[in-house]
Design a protein around this motif. Structure first.
Motif, PDB file in Angstrom:
ATOM      1  N   LYS A   1       0.818  -1.208   0.000  1.00 50.43           N
ATOM      2  CA  LYS A   1       0.000   0.000   0.000  1.00 50.43           C
ATOM      3  C   LYS A   1       0.852   1.259   0.000  1.00 50.43           C
ATOM      4  CE  LYS A   1      -3.998  -2.250   2.082  1.00 50.43           C
ATOM      5  NZ  LYS A   1      -4.950  -2.317   3.220  1.00 50.43           N
TER       6      LYS A   1
ATOM      7  N   LYS B   1       2.200   2.934  -2.264  1.00 49.09           N
ATOM      8  CA  LYS B   1       2.135   3.010  -3.723  1.00 49.09           C
ATOM      9  C   LYS B   1       3.129   3.984  -4.343  1.00 49.09           C
ATOM     10  CE  LYS B   1      -1.078  -0.069  -4.010  1.00 49.09           C
ATOM     11  NZ  LYS B   1      -0.707  -1.436  -4.488  1.00 49.09           N
TER      12      LYS B   1
ATOM     13  N   LYS C   1       3.805   0.565   5.543  1.00 50.24           N
ATOM     14  CA  LYS C   1       2.899  -0.028   4.560  1.00 50.24           C
ATOM     15  C   LYS C   1       3.659  -0.836   3.511  1.00 50.24           C
ATOM     16  CE  LYS C   1      -0.589   3.605   5.054  1.00 50.24           C
ATOM     17  NZ  LYS C   1      -1.433   4.617   4.363  1.00 50.24           N
TER      18      LYS C   1
END
Length: 963
Positions: A168, A170, A241
């Motif tokens: 996540k 990104k 993340k």
């Protein structure tokens, strides 16, 4: 007399050729007569364009007999020096249980089977692979495991790819690798990252949290042997993340807390030390596990539990089955090969020893490491770490003297770091070995007693594994790991599974483009010789002289056969070869200031790995259409080459085409690409129709991979191993893979590796070496010619009953043909899947189904099948055509006929109820030939949809076995 003797010697030399090639001279004559040609040469003239036929014969030498070949190779192997290896770094000596050595590794029932795409006749190896997955899940502490990957380093590269897909974080574009990860793994992951455009950060493990990353990789234990609690490191990575990946030593996991329990998202490693020889680097199965949440991103194959038509548990490949052909450039990975044979060996090793046996082996290894450490510390030797499982790193200012003494005694240590050396003990280490190690490190007369030190260690206990990392949960509790510990029991279990699988020792496996040909026994024998099997891939080169001789000879022969200038043997699968070839092309363009060249043209008929590989090399894919005859649409090619000219990197093309014909325009295709500054990548999948007749280099291509597990007789092993070396023209040679531990001559030092070992799956290269040696120049050409004869005869006979989709010049095919079942399907409702399953009742594996064209079967008989076996297959296909016609006529309904109920098991045929429109006996024995050699599928038609909706990828619950 001399003439007679010369003739006798010549016949002996050619003896292997006639044994490899299936049809007898009389059968060849009959087939040529059916084809209305007077000679093999006339058929070749009609089939292969004259413009690409070789002007000179191959120069690999005359055919040698089996005795001559093995005698010479033994003399070569004897030049290898098999030292005791304490190098570690992911490769360890192991004891291969003889019952597994003889009955799996040396057994054609296991090594000649194909990938389990037809699961009803592959339930044995599927169960073994499910054992492998269950073993992986238990030891790693995660939710979902694959059926093996190519090696530990490429598995780590796949983990990086998964991390990027699911993280996540990104915006992050960096992947962190701890600097105590194995050197070869850093090398391979860095190469992969370069192609993806990722940044690699290598640093101290604790520094991972200081970077903006999408994932991180840690080694557990580290490459220098330290056992570190990485719980906080994993949590730190996840707090960003990012995805936490752990490369783990499989044997240590019997004693160490599972990485999944420490919080890892991905755990991977090599299963080599579970009963698979080091083999100078491979082949070895990698294990790979992750969380259930990431199952759609897991690379490779997954074996899942489903149900058959009668509600019985049945195994199949789940989700990832042939995803390259389905998703192409959107595939998670280009890897379509597992290491099935080696995964099966590791799984049987775990089954044979069981949880307690494995734990005993691990404890013994660790105890010897403790004894060695205790003795060294008692003598004032400094150890780098205070924790370890099996590896000690010594800090020494007398390193050179120690290494010299070790070499003199036939012992290898790891010597990578300045002022340090490492010693990894293994399953094969003995008390006498520990005494010898003391002698080497301390000099003789040190006064240490192994027994006394062992007693002291036993009395005081060991703290070399931190208390927080001691494994306290049970593993391998499933009955399969607790039932077969005597040799009698394991032998019968292995045989029971083998009996469920159809392999080449049952019948022809006529898979188009997969070339399932004879894997001669004489070719297989050398792989288990200790001189080849027991070398560490990072041993000094002067200890691997025999390997170097064999590799260099094989290299030179492959150069001659392909028409290229150099060959890299590092890629350990065909897909890896594609990837390595594309990297060479990309680096070549970059060296010329053309880094912007990133467009890859790919015909619509290409193998699914082609677009997947191009995507992994960060190329933009432009699809070129095919015309109605299945050839590359030249107008479309010219238009698209012109359109992308400035950015054209290459074309990926298969020859003969995937449609089974020698395209007449192949040289023009090469010229068009070269005119626009591109390179020609020729897929080597169909080299069995080129060797000795033409060659990719002669045709005009720049690079190809070779499937040694197809054309050059390395067996498929139930879905792996494979070897995919690349051949290149001289301008690409500097850009082939190198290796950070062992330099590969002829390549640029800066080139990264694509596989963990410098020569890939070196242990199985003797198979192809022996094949080429025993066939010689003449035999290799004859093999290609006979593959063409067999394919055209098969096509001629089947064309009387089925439409053949594509043909080349003079209405001929190359080495395979495509049977079009779509007209029959439209009339009857019977699908190509029904035909494939019904073939199992006739004792045959289905040909390649629905590739390259949906609703078809692509059939390749190879040169190794006799006319009798080909006729038996033709009889089966014609009989099935008759069954379809009965559905068309209404004699059988679409719901009640032998095709839709196929395959038929013994339980099905002998059941109490039978409400079918056809006879029980006919279900099982549709033609008389079947009764002579009946192969019974062990499950009926498997429900694929149920299996994917109810994904179970570990052994079924104990209750299932009790029932």
């Amino acid at each position: 007399m001399s003439n007679a003797k010369s003739l006798e010697e010549l016949e002996q030399k050619q003896d292997f050729i006639r044994r490899h090639i299936g049809p007898s001279p009389a059968q060849v004559s009959d087939m040529l007569s059916a084809l209305e040609v007077s000679s093999v040469q006339e058929l070749i003239d009609q089939t292969v364009p004259a413009s690409i036929r070789l002007e000179q014969p191959l120069t690999v030498g005359q055919s040698r007999t089996e005795v001559e070949t093995l005698s010479y190779l033994k003399s070569v192997a004897s030049k290898n020096k098999v030292f005791k290896s304490y190098i570690g770094q992911g490769y360890h000596p192991t004891n291969v249980p003889h019952v597994i050595l003889r009955n799996v590794l040396e057994n054609p029932g296991w090594y000649t089977a194909y990938t389990p795409y037809q699961p009803e006749i592959a339930q044995g190896r599927l169960e073994s692979l499910l054992n492998f997955q269950t073993m992986t899940l238990d030891l790693t502490g995660l939710d979902l495991a694959s059926a093996s990957l190519l090696d530990e380093s490429t598995a780590a590269a796949e983990a990086m790819g998964l991390a990027k897909r699911v993280s996540k974080a990104k915006k992050a574009n960096a992947f962190f690798i701890a600097d105590d990860v194995h050197t070869q793994t850093i090398d391979v992951v860095t190469t992969r990252a370069e192609q993806f455009g990722f940044e690699i950060i290598v640093g101290k493990a604790e520094d991972a949290v200081n970077h903006d990353i999408f994932g991180a990789l840690f080694q557990y234990p580290t490459t220098s042997g330290e056992v570190v609690d990485i719980t906080d490191l994993i949590a730190g990575v996840q707090s960003k993340k990012a995805i936490a990946c752990v490369a783990a030593d499989i044997m240590s996991l019997l004693l160490l807390k599972a990485p999944g329990k420490l919080g890892a998202d991905v755990v991977l490693g090599s299963a080599q030390r579970f009963g698979v020889p080091m083999g100078y680097g491979g082949p070895h199965a990698a294990f790979f596990a992750t969380r259930d949440a990431y199952k759609r991103s897991l690379p490779g194959r997954i074996i899942g539990v489903s149900k058959d038509r009668l509600g019985n548990d049945a195994l199949r490949m789940a989700m990832q089955t042939r995803e390259q052909h389905i998703r192409r450039d959107k595939a998670n990975s280009n890897i379509c090969t597992a290491q099935v044979l080696l995964a099966n060996m590791a799984a049987f090793y775990a089954v044979y020893h069981g949880p307690q046996g494995l734990k005993t082996i691990a404890q013994r290894i660790h105890r010897f490491a403790d004894i060695l450490a205790s003795g060294l510390k008692a003598k004032g030797i400094a150890l780098k770490h205070s924790t370890w499982f099996d590896t000690l790193t010594v800090v020494s200012d007398s390193k050179d003297d120690v290494i010299a003494r070790a070499i003199a005694k036939g012992v290898n240590f790891a010597t990578n770091l300045e002022g340090e050396y490492s010693i990894s003990v293994s399953e094969t280490t003995t008390r006498a070995d520990i005494t010898e190690l003391f002698d080497i490190i301390l000099g003789e007369g040190h006064g240490l007693s192994v027994d006394a030190i062992a007693a002291d260690v036993e009395a005081n206990g060991s703290e070399s594994i931190p208390a927080s990392l001691v494994r306290d949960d049970e593993v391998l509790t499933h009955p399969n790991f607790n039932s077969y510990h005597s040799e009698t029991d394991i032998l019968r279990y292995i045989k029971r599974l083998e009996s469920k699988d159809l392999s080449l020792n049952h019948s022809m496996i006529s898979l188009g483009s997969c070339t399932m040909k004879l894997n001669a026994t004489a070719e297989m024998i050398p792989i288990t010789w200790p001189e080849f099997a027991n070398l560490h891939p990072f041993c000094p080169l002067d200890q691997a002289e025999g390997y170097q001789i064999m590799i260099n000879e094989l290299h030179d022969w492959l150069v001659n056969i392909t028409g290229y200038d150099a060959v890299s043997l590092q890629p350990n699968s065909g897909a890896q070869g594609e990837y390595a070839g594309l990297i060479a092309i990309r680096k070549y363009h970059e060296s010329r200031g053309d880094a912007h060249r990133n467009v890859c043209l790919i015909p619509s008929s290409a193998h699914g790995t082609n677009p997947a590989s191009a995507q992994m090399a960060s190329m933009k894919i432009v699809v070129v259409n095919c015309d109605k005859n299945g050839n590359v649409d030249m107008a479309d090619l010219k238009a698209k080459a012109e359109e992308v000219s400035e950015n054209l990197s290459c074309i990926m093309i298969t020859y003969p085409s995937t449609h089974g014909v020698y395209e007449e325009t192949i040289r023009e295709i090469c010229d068009i690409i070269h005119e626009h500054g591109g390179q020609v990548y020729m897929d080597g999948a169909n080299m069995n129709a080129q060797v000795g007749v033409t060659s990719p280099g002669f045709i005009g291509s720049d690079v190809s991979h070779l499937n040694l597990h197809k054309t050059f007789c390395i067996p498929h092993g139930g879905g792996g191993p494979g070897v995919g070396p690349i051949g290149v023209k001289s301008h690409l040679a500097p850009f082939m893979p190198n290796h950070s531990v062992i330099n590969v001559p002829g390549t640029n030092i800066g080139n990264g590796a694509v596989s963990a070992a410098p020569y890939g799956s070196a242990a199985i290269l003797p198979i192809s070496w022996a094949y080429i040696t025993m066939m010689g120049s003449e035999g290799l050409k004859q093999a290609t010619e006979m593959a063409i004869v067999n394919a055209n005869y098969l096509t001629h006979e089947l064309s009387k009953h089925f439409p053949i989709l594509y043909r080349g010049r003079n209405n001929r095919v190359a080495h395979e043909c495509i049977v079009d079942l779509r007209p029959l399907k439209e009339l009857s409702g019977i699908t190509e899947m029904d035909v494939a399953k019904r073939l199992q009742d006739y004792g045959f594996h289905s040909p390649t189904m629905s590739f390259p064209v949906a609703g078809t079967l692509m059939i390749e008989p190879t040169e190794s099948e006799s006319k009798g076996e080909i006729d038996r297959f033709i009889e089966a296909m014609v009989s099935i055509k008759g069954e379809i016609e009965k559905v068309i006529s209404g004699e059988w309904s679409i719901e009640n006929n032998p095709l839709v109920f196929a395959p038929h098991t013994q339980g099905d045929v002998l059941g109490n109820e039978w409400d079918r429109a056809y006879d029980r006996f006919y279900a099982a024995f549709p033609v008389p030939a079947v009764a002579k050699n009946k192969f019974w599928p062990t499950v009926t038609r498997i429900d694929d949809v149920y299996g994917d909706r109810n994904l179970v990828c570990s052994c079924p619950a104990v209750e299932t076995y009790r029932d």
